[in-house]
Design an enzyme around this catalytic site. Structure first.
Site, PDB file in Angstrom:
ATOM      1  N   ASP A   8      13.341 -17.984 -22.530  1.00 26.23           N
ATOM      2  CA  ASP A   8      12.238 -16.769 -22.788  1.00 26.23           C
ATOM      3  C   ASP A   8      11.549 -16.728 -20.869  1.00 26.23           C
ATOM      4  O   ASP A   8      12.399 -17.378 -20.394  1.00 26.23           O
ATOM      5  CB  ASP A   8      11.621 -17.378 -23.850  1.00 26.23           C
ATOM      6  CG  ASP A   8      10.801 -18.115 -23.316  1.00 26.23           C
ATOM      7  OD1 ASP A   8      10.434 -19.211 -22.988  1.00 26.23           O
ATOM      8  OD2 ASP A   8       9.452 -18.215 -24.171  1.00 26.23           O
ATOM      9  N   CYS A  65      12.185 -22.898 -22.565  1.00 26.78           N
ATOM     10  CA  CYS A  65      10.977 -21.847 -22.708  1.00 26.78           C
ATOM     11  C   CYS A  65      10.315 -22.949 -22.681  1.00 26.78           C
ATOM     12  O   CYS A  65       9.893 -23.744 -22.110  1.00 26.78           O
ATOM     13  CB  CYS A  65      10.920 -21.179 -24.416  1.00 26.78           C
ATOM     14  SG  CYS A  65      10.073 -22.970 -25.930  1.00 26.78           S
ATOM     15  N   THR A  67       7.644 -25.078 -23.395  1.00 24.25           N
ATOM     16  CA  THR A  67       7.648 -26.335 -23.459  1.00 24.25           C
ATOM     17  C   THR A  67       8.470 -26.733 -24.907  1.00 24.25           C
ATOM     18  O   THR A  67       8.823 -27.855 -24.751  1.00 24.25           O
ATOM     19  CB  THR A  67       6.625 -27.087 -25.256  1.00 24.25           C
ATOM     20  OG1 THR A  67       6.780 -25.535 -26.053  1.00 24.25           O
ATOM     21  CG2 THR A  67       4.981 -25.917 -24.625  1.00 24.25           C
ATOM     22  N   ILE A  69       9.653 -26.504 -27.572  1.00 21.21           N
ATOM     23  CA  ILE A  69       9.806 -26.588 -29.307  1.00 21.21           C
ATOM     24  C   ILE A  69      10.000 -25.286 -30.161  1.00 21.21           C
ATOM     25  O   ILE A  69      11.162 -25.710 -30.843  1.00 21.21           O
ATOM     26  CB  ILE A  69       8.309 -26.963 -29.311  1.00 21.21           C
ATOM     27  CG1 ILE A  69       7.668 -28.124 -28.689  1.00 21.21           C
ATOM     28  CG2 ILE A  69       7.980 -26.878 -30.803  1.00 21.21           C
ATOM     29  CD1 ILE A  69       6.372 -28.482 -28.515  1.00 21.21           C
ATOM     30  N   HIS A  98      24.210 -40.633 -30.040  1.00 24.25           N
ATOM     31  CA  HIS A  98      23.727 -40.990 -31.222  1.00 24.25           C
ATOM     32  C   HIS A  98      23.664 -39.855 -32.247  1.00 24.25           C
ATOM     33  O   HIS A  98      24.583 -39.759 -33.681  1.00 24.25           O
ATOM     34  CB  HIS A  98      22.205 -42.104 -31.574  1.00 24.25           C
ATOM     35  CG  HIS A  98      22.581 -42.854 -30.201  1.00 24.25           C
ATOM     36  ND1 HIS A  98      22.142 -44.143 -30.705  1.00 24.25           N
ATOM     37  CD2 HIS A  98      23.401 -43.576 -29.951  1.00 24.25           C
ATOM     38  CE1 HIS A  98      21.690 -45.163 -29.871  1.00 24.25           C
ATOM     39  NE2 HIS A  98      22.991 -45.204 -29.965  1.00 24.25           N
ATOM     40  N   HIS A 133      27.430 -43.966 -35.983  1.00 23.70           N
ATOM     41  CA  HIS A 133      27.254 -42.428 -35.927  1.00 23.70           C
ATOM     42  C   HIS A 133      27.202 -41.369 -36.312  1.00 23.70           C
ATOM     43  O   HIS A 133      27.156 -40.245 -37.154  1.00 23.70           O
ATOM     44  CB  HIS A 133      26.493 -42.630 -34.126  1.00 23.70           C
ATOM     45  CG  HIS A 133      25.662 -43.773 -33.588  1.00 23.70           C
ATOM     46  ND1 HIS A 133      24.117 -44.209 -34.175  1.00 23.70           N
ATOM     47  CD2 HIS A 133      26.300 -44.488 -33.186  1.00 23.70           C
ATOM     48  CE1 HIS A 133      23.932 -44.514 -32.902  1.00 23.70           C
ATOM     49  NE2 HIS A 133      25.151 -45.584 -32.469  1.00 23.70           N
TER      50      HIS A 133
END
Length: 149
Positions: A8, A65, A67, A69, A98, A133
Site C-alpha cells: 500500500d 505496508c 507496519t 500487520i 519451519h 514441521h
C-alpha cells in the site's frame, strides 16, 4: 524464482527498494502495485499477491505496508497463504524452514531498509525442512479447510 510483490502507500518506498534489489539479483518479479504514496487500501494488494501465489503463478510473495500487520492479516484470509510478518533475520529463516511461509510481510515504518533487504535475502534463500514441521503445516491447512465455506 518468480516473486509477486505488492504494497500500500505506507510500504511503497520499501517495495520499490526491494523490487529493484531483487531484479538486480536476477529474480523474476511482478509488481502488483501500488505505484505511488497516494492513499490506497492494503487488502487490495494482499488479495492480488496472495491469490497469485496460491494459484501457483509465483513461488513466493512479498507484501509491505506501514507496519506489515494489516497486510499480513488480509493475506492470511486467503486459503493456502502462509504469510509471516518478519522483523528480524532469525524469524526470516525460521518461518521458511519451519512454517513453509509463502509470503513475507514487512513494515516500512518498522524495519529499516538495510535490515529489510537482509531479511528478504535470508527468507528467499531458506528452504522448508519438512519432517516434523510438515505435520504442523498440514494441521494449519486442516484448520483452514474447516473454516473455509
Amino acid at each position: 524464482m518468480k516473486i509477486a510483490i505488492g504494497s500500500d502507500h505506507g510500504g511503497y518506498g520499501l517495495k520499490e527498494l526491494i523490487r529493484k534489489h531483487l531484479q538486480e539479483k536476477g529474480f523474476d518479479i511482478k509488481d502488483f502495485g501500488t505505484d505511488s504514496t497516494a492513499s490506497v487500501d492494503y487488502p487490495d494488494f494482499a488479495k492480488a499477491v496472495g491469490e497469485a501465489v496460491v494459484a501457483g503463478e509465483f513461488q513466493r510473495g512479498i507484501l509491505i505496508c506501514g507496519t506489515g500487520i494489516g497486510i499480513s492479516i488480509a493475506a492470511n484470509k486467503i486459503p493456502g497463504v502462509r504469510c509471516a510478518l518478519v522483523g528480524d533475520c532469525f524469524s526470516a529463516k525460521a518461518t521458511r524452514q519451519h512454517n513453509d511461509a509463502n509470503i513475507l510481510a514487512l513494515g516500512e515504518r518498522v524495519v529499516g531498509p538495510g535490515l529489510a533487504l537482509e531479511i528478504v535475502d535470508i527468507w528467499l534463500s531458506a528452504e522448508f525442512e519438512g519432517g516434523r514441521h510438515q505435520g504442523r503445516v498440514d494441521k494449519i491447512a486442516d484448520i483452514e479447510k474447516k473454516y473455509t465455506l
